[in-house]
Design a protein around this motif. Structure first.
Motif, PDB file in Angstrom:
ATOM      1  N   TYR A   1       0.833  -1.204   0.000  1.00  0.00           N
ATOM      2  CA  TYR A   1       0.000   0.000   0.000  1.00  0.00           C
ATOM      3  C   TYR A   1       0.866   1.252   0.000  1.00  0.00           C
ATOM      4  CZ  TYR A   1      -3.484   3.486   1.141  1.00  0.00           C
ATOM      5  OH  TYR A   1      -4.295   4.610   1.100  1.00  0.00           O
ATOM      6  N   LEU A   2       1.882   1.263   0.869  1.00  0.00           N
ATOM      7  CA  LEU A   2       2.766   2.427   0.950  1.00  0.00           C
ATOM      8  C   LEU A   2       3.407   2.706  -0.401  1.00  0.00           C
ATOM      9  CD1 LEU A   2       4.754   2.063   4.348  1.00  0.00           C
ATOM     10  CD2 LEU A   2       2.881   3.608   3.823  1.00  0.00           C
ATOM     11  N   ARG A   3       3.945   1.662  -1.004  1.00  0.00           N
ATOM     12  CA  ARG A   3       4.627   1.861  -2.285  1.00  0.00           C
ATOM     13  C   ARG A   3       3.652   2.377  -3.338  1.00  0.00           C
ATOM     14  NH1 ARG A   3       8.161  -3.426  -3.524  1.00  0.00           N
ATOM     15  NH2 ARG A   3       8.322  -2.390  -5.549  1.00  0.00           N
ATOM     16  N   SER A   4       2.492   1.769  -3.413  1.00  0.00           N
ATOM     17  CA  SER A   4       1.508   2.182  -4.441  1.00  0.00           C
ATOM     18  C   SER A   4       1.095   3.626  -4.236  1.00  0.00           C
ATOM     19  CB  SER A   4       0.257   1.309  -4.384  1.00  0.00           C
ATOM     20  OG  SER A   4       0.577  -0.024  -4.614  1.00  0.00           O
ATOM     21  N   ARG A   5       0.753   3.971  -3.015  1.00  0.00           N
ATOM     22  CA  ARG A   5       0.253   5.333  -2.747  1.00  0.00           C
ATOM     23  C   ARG A   5       1.332   6.371  -2.935  1.00  0.00           C
ATOM     24  NH1 ARG A   5      -3.231   8.432  -2.948  1.00  0.00           N
ATOM     25  NH2 ARG A   5      -3.262   9.382  -0.878  1.00  0.00           N
ATOM     26  N   LEU A   6       2.541   6.048  -2.489  1.00  0.00           N
ATOM     27  CA  LEU A   6       3.626   7.025  -2.632  1.00  0.00           C
ATOM     28  C   LEU A   6       3.938   7.263  -4.112  1.00  0.00           C
ATOM     29  CD1 LEU A   6       5.875   5.895   0.345  1.00  0.00           C
ATOM     30  CD2 LEU A   6       4.815   8.139   0.078  1.00  0.00           C
ATOM     31  N   LEU A   7       3.937   6.200  -4.886  1.00  0.00           N
ATOM     32  CA  LEU A   7       4.172   6.371  -6.322  1.00  0.00           C
ATOM     33  C   LEU A   7       3.014   7.153  -6.951  1.00  0.00           C
ATOM     34  CD1 LEU A   7       5.623   2.872  -7.286  1.00  0.00           C
ATOM     35  CD2 LEU A   7       6.785   5.091  -7.494  1.00  0.00           C
ATOM     36  N   GLN A   8       1.813   6.874  -6.487  1.00  0.00           N
ATOM     37  CA  GLN A   8       0.632   7.589  -7.009  1.00  0.00           C
ATOM     38  C   GLN A   8       0.755   9.079  -6.687  1.00  0.00           C
ATOM     39  OE1 GLN A   8      -2.996   6.312  -5.115  1.00  0.00           O
ATOM     40  NE2 GLN A   8      -4.310   7.334  -6.586  1.00  0.00           N
ATOM     41  N   LEU A   9       1.144   9.380  -5.456  1.00  0.00           N
ATOM     42  CA  LEU A   9       1.285  10.786  -5.049  1.00  0.00           C
ATOM     43  C   LEU A   9       2.380  11.471  -5.850  1.00  0.00           C
ATOM     44  CD1 LEU A   9       0.879  10.599  -1.154  1.00  0.00           C
ATOM     45  CD2 LEU A   9      -0.660  11.704  -2.779  1.00  0.00           C
ATOM     46  N   GLU A  10       3.472  10.729  -6.058  1.00  0.00           N
ATOM     47  CA  GLU A  10       4.568  11.284  -6.856  1.00  0.00           C
ATOM     48  C   GLU A  10       4.071  11.634  -8.258  1.00  0.00           C
ATOM     49  OE1 GLU A  10       7.972  11.956  -6.398  1.00  0.00           O
ATOM     50  OE2 GLU A  10       7.547  11.693  -4.267  1.00  0.00           O
ATOM     51  N   ALA A  11       3.288  10.729  -8.836  1.00  0.00           N
ATOM     52  CA  ALA A  11       2.767  10.939 -10.190  1.00  0.00           C
ATOM     53  C   ALA A  11       1.822  12.140 -10.216  1.00  0.00           C
ATOM     54  CB  ALA A  11       2.050   9.682 -10.686  1.00  0.00           C
ATOM     55  N   GLU A  12       0.982  12.262  -9.164  1.00  0.00           N
ATOM     56  CA  GLU A  12       0.021  13.379  -9.106  1.00  0.00           C
ATOM     57  C   GLU A  12       0.771  14.704  -8.968  1.00  0.00           C
ATOM     58  OE1 GLU A  12      -2.581  12.589  -5.845  1.00  0.00           O
ATOM     59  OE2 GLU A  12      -3.573  10.910  -6.875  1.00  0.00           O
ATOM     60  N   ILE A  13       1.798  14.705  -8.163  1.00  0.00           N
ATOM     61  CA  ILE A  13       2.576  15.933  -7.964  1.00  0.00           C
ATOM     62  C   ILE A  13       3.299  16.300  -9.252  1.00  0.00           C
ATOM     63  CG2 ILE A  13       4.585  16.920  -6.754  1.00  0.00           C
ATOM     64  CD1 ILE A  13       3.599  15.229  -4.294  1.00  0.00           C
ATOM     65  N   ALA A  14       3.822  15.272  -9.908  1.00  0.00           N
ATOM     66  CA  ALA A  14       4.535  15.518 -11.171  1.00  0.00           C
ATOM     67  C   ALA A  14       3.565  16.063 -12.222  1.00  0.00           C
ATOM     68  CB  ALA A  14       5.192  14.230 -11.669  1.00  0.00           C
ATOM     69  N   ALA A  15       2.372  15.464 -12.287  1.00  0.00           N
ATOM     70  CA  ALA A  15       1.370  15.911 -13.262  1.00  0.00           C
ATOM     71  C   ALA A  15       0.932  17.333 -12.934  1.00  0.00           C
ATOM     72  CB  ALA A  15       0.168  14.961 -13.252  1.00  0.00           C
ATOM     73  N   ASP A  16       0.758  17.612 -11.678  1.00  0.00           N
ATOM     74  CA  ASP A  16       0.345  18.945 -11.231  1.00  0.00           C
ATOM     75  C   ASP A  16       1.410  19.976 -11.597  1.00  0.00           C
ATOM     76  OD1 ASP A  16      -0.251  20.724  -8.233  1.00  0.00           O
ATOM     77  OD2 ASP A  16      -1.629  20.515  -9.920  1.00  0.00           O
ATOM     78  N   GLY A  17       2.660  19.590 -11.432  1.00  0.00           N
ATOM     79  CA  GLY A  17       3.767  20.476 -11.755  1.00  0.00           C
ATOM     80  C   GLY A  17       3.818  20.790 -13.237  1.00  0.00           C
ATOM     81  N   GLN A  18       3.552  19.760 -14.013  1.00  0.00           N
ATOM     82  CA  GLN A  18       3.568  19.941 -15.460  1.00  0.00           C
ATOM     83  C   GLN A  18       2.442  20.861 -15.912  1.00  0.00           C
ATOM     84  OE1 GLN A  18       3.697  16.142 -17.427  1.00  0.00           O
ATOM     85  NE2 GLN A  18       5.033  16.908 -19.002  1.00  0.00           N
ATOM     86  N   ARG A  19       1.283  20.708 -15.299  1.00  0.00           N
ATOM     87  CA  ARG A  19       0.133  21.576 -15.630  1.00  0.00           C
ATOM     88  C   ARG A  19       0.459  23.025 -15.305  1.00  0.00           C
ATOM     89  NH1 ARG A  19      -3.217  17.626 -13.814  1.00  0.00           N
ATOM     90  NH2 ARG A  19      -3.242  18.464 -11.702  1.00  0.00           N
ATOM     91  N   ARG A  20       1.068  23.254 -14.181  1.00  0.00           N
ATOM     92  CA  ARG A  20       1.409  24.628 -13.791  1.00  0.00           C
ATOM     93  C   ARG A  20       2.423  25.219 -14.766  1.00  0.00           C
ATOM     94  NH1 ARG A  20       0.641  25.678  -7.821  1.00  0.00           N
ATOM     95  NH2 ARG A  20      -0.507  23.884  -7.101  1.00  0.00           N
ATOM     96  N   ALA A  21       3.374  24.337 -15.131  1.00  0.00           N
ATOM     97  CA  ALA A  21       4.416  24.803 -16.065  1.00  0.00           C
ATOM     98  C   ALA A  21       3.767  25.156 -17.412  1.00  0.00           C
ATOM     99  CB  ALA A  21       5.483  23.727 -16.237  1.00  0.00           C
ATOM    100  N   THR A  22       2.828  24.327 -17.866  1.00  0.00           N
ATOM    101  CA  THR A  22       2.145  24.566 -19.146  1.00  0.00           C
ATOM    102  C   THR A  22       1.321  25.852 -19.066  1.00  0.00           C
ATOM    103  OG1 THR A  22       1.969  22.169 -19.410  1.00  0.00           O
ATOM    104  CG2 THR A  22       0.617  23.534 -20.874  1.00  0.00           C
ATOM    105  N   ASN A  23       0.586  26.043 -17.994  1.00  0.00           N
ATOM    106  CA  ASN A  23      -0.247  27.243 -17.830  1.00  0.00           C
ATOM    107  C   ASN A  23       0.614  28.490 -17.749  1.00  0.00           C
ATOM    108  OD1 ASN A  23      -2.493  25.646 -17.838  1.00  0.00           O
ATOM    109  ND2 ASN A  23      -2.789  25.676 -15.603  1.00  0.00           N
TER     110      ASN A  23
END
Lengths: 251, 181
Positions: free
Chosen positions: B157-179
């Motif tokens: 669970y820890l590994r899955s969620r942490l990777l999921q959070l990492e992906a969400e943060i990365a995606a969020d960062g990319q959106r901000r960069a694009t905007n």
């Protein structure tokens, strides 16, 4: 070993620990050497574990924490000592209060000796004169002496009773005095003996051999209980004047 | 190590174990204030119950056990603390195919809080390293098999969620960069 088993063992395996049996660890190593997929998973597993371990332990310790912990323990120890001292002080105070009360009581008694209760003395005297045998029974009970008093004696002749020393043993003694004339009253000393203190059977035999020199000796047994006997040492020609039948005749 | 039952001996326990005990308390509770309270309480109870520790070699296990019990007592009595209970924790999450990158400690704490305590405790103790599976089973008063099962689920669970959070943060960062462009 198949990949499913290897995956389960990889869950158990921790570097530097002995969680797996040596044979299991060797089997796992052999499988990982032969299976690239499991070897890759094992690598990911260990890497993830290392990252999680590092992060899990990465907790800042608040400044001054050890000092606060020690201070709290010291405060606990002081409180514990105080409680113990209070308990000891309480016990000592209670003991001192008892001692003081006893001392004050004794001191008061010393300074205020009781008056002689003449009424009590008169009533005890009258009771003993009226019923001397009851007085003897009460005295025996108060002194926890189990030998019953002899019933055949005339207690109006009872002059005194006390604990006498007989061959190192304390035995009750009843002193009967009968004045045949004013100058030379006859006496009968009755020792109340029990089988716990003396060999009563030997006493009965031996008393028959005692020569009469100035006094006579007789041994009378309790009428129903042979554990008790009365050793009578008396003056006069016989014991009969001291016994009840003589008194009744006189009346 | 003298265990004559005096506060000096408990003081020695403080010196040797306060760091790991505090870290455990923080990972359990997620709060700096609660962690310090729990650590204080654990050492105070150790002081009161010092006669119960017969084997000095088990001091750390004993202290961790005291702290966990103090935490559980607090959680049961404090109705303001709600643990987010996950549904379907009995199902094994899928093991991610990639390893974890470096894990942010605060993000780890965030994911730990999502786990029920009966899964959180074994995984915390596991990564503190000094506790064997048997130690964990003993502390939690559970069969070894149950501990292993919960540990496997919690780790996955820890590994899955942490990777999921990492992906969400990365995606969020990319959106901000694009905007931003």
């Amino acid at each position: 070993m198949d990949c499913r088993t290897a995956q389960i063992l990889m869950e158990l395996f921790r570097p530097g620990t002995a969680e797996l049996e040596p044979s299991e660890a060797e089997a796992l190593d052999r499988h990982l050497a032969d299976c690239p997929a499991c070897a890759q998973n094992a690598g990911h597993e260990r890497q993830s574990d290392d990252q999680l371990k590092t992060a899990m332990r990465n907790v800042s310790i608040p400044a001054g924490l050890p000092g606060r912990l020690s201070a709290r323990l010291d405060a606990m120890q002081v409180a514990e000592k105080r409680r113990r001292l209070r308990r000891i002080a309480g016990s000592l105070a209670a003991a001192a209060a008892v001692l003081l009360a006893v001392f004050l009581g004794m001191d008061w008694q010393r300074k205020h000796p009781p008056a002689v209760d003449l009424d009590d003395l008169r009533s005890c005297f009258n009771a003993e004169v009226a019923n001397p045998s009851e007085g003897v029974q009460k005295w025996l009970q108060e002194n926890k002496l189990r030998t019953p008093p002899p019933e055949d004696f005339e207690y109006h002749f009872l002059a005194h009773y006390y604990l006498a020393d007989l061959q190192g043993k304390r035995v009750p003694l009843l002193l009967f005095v009968r004045a045949k004339d004013a100058s030379s009253p006859d006496q009968a000393r009755v020792y109340l003996l029990s089988a716990e203190q003396f060999d009563l059977n030997a006493l009965a035999l031996n008393s028959q051999d005692v020569e009469s020199v100035g006094c006579k000796v007789e041994v009378l047994f309790h009428p129903t209980d042979r554990r008790y006997a009365y050793l009578v040492v008396y003056t006069g020609d016989s014991l009969e004047p001291f016994l009840k039948s003589v008194r009744q005749a006189e009346i | 190590m003298g265990f004559a039952g005096n506060s000096w001996s408990v003081q020695r326990l403080v010196d040797e174990h306060y760091v790991s005990l505090y870290r455990y308390a923080y990972r359990l509770s997620g709060s700096v204030a609660d962690a310090e309270d729990l650590t204080q309480e654990a050492f105070c109870q150790a002081q009161e119950k010092r006669h119960q520790l017969r084997d000095p070699a088990r001091a750390k296990n004993w202290l961790f056990s005291i702290l966990r019990n103090a935490y559980l007592h607090r959680v049961r009595s404090d109705k303001l603390h709600h643990l987010t209970l996950l549904e379907n924790m009995e199902e094994m999450p899928e093991l991610p195919s990639q390893p974890l990158p470096a894990v942010d400690p605060e993000r780890l704490q965030q994911v730990l809080k999502e786990l029920p305590e009966v899964f959180r405790t074994p995984v915390i103790l596991y990564y503190f390293d000094e506790f064997s599976y048997r130690d964990i089973a003993e502390q939690m008063d559970l069969p070894l098999g149950t501990v292993m099962s919960r540990l496997a689920r919690a780790k996955a669970y820890l590994r899955s969620r942490l990777l999921q959070l990492e992906a969400e943060i990365a995606a969020d960062g990319q959106r901000r960069a694009t905007n931003g462009l």
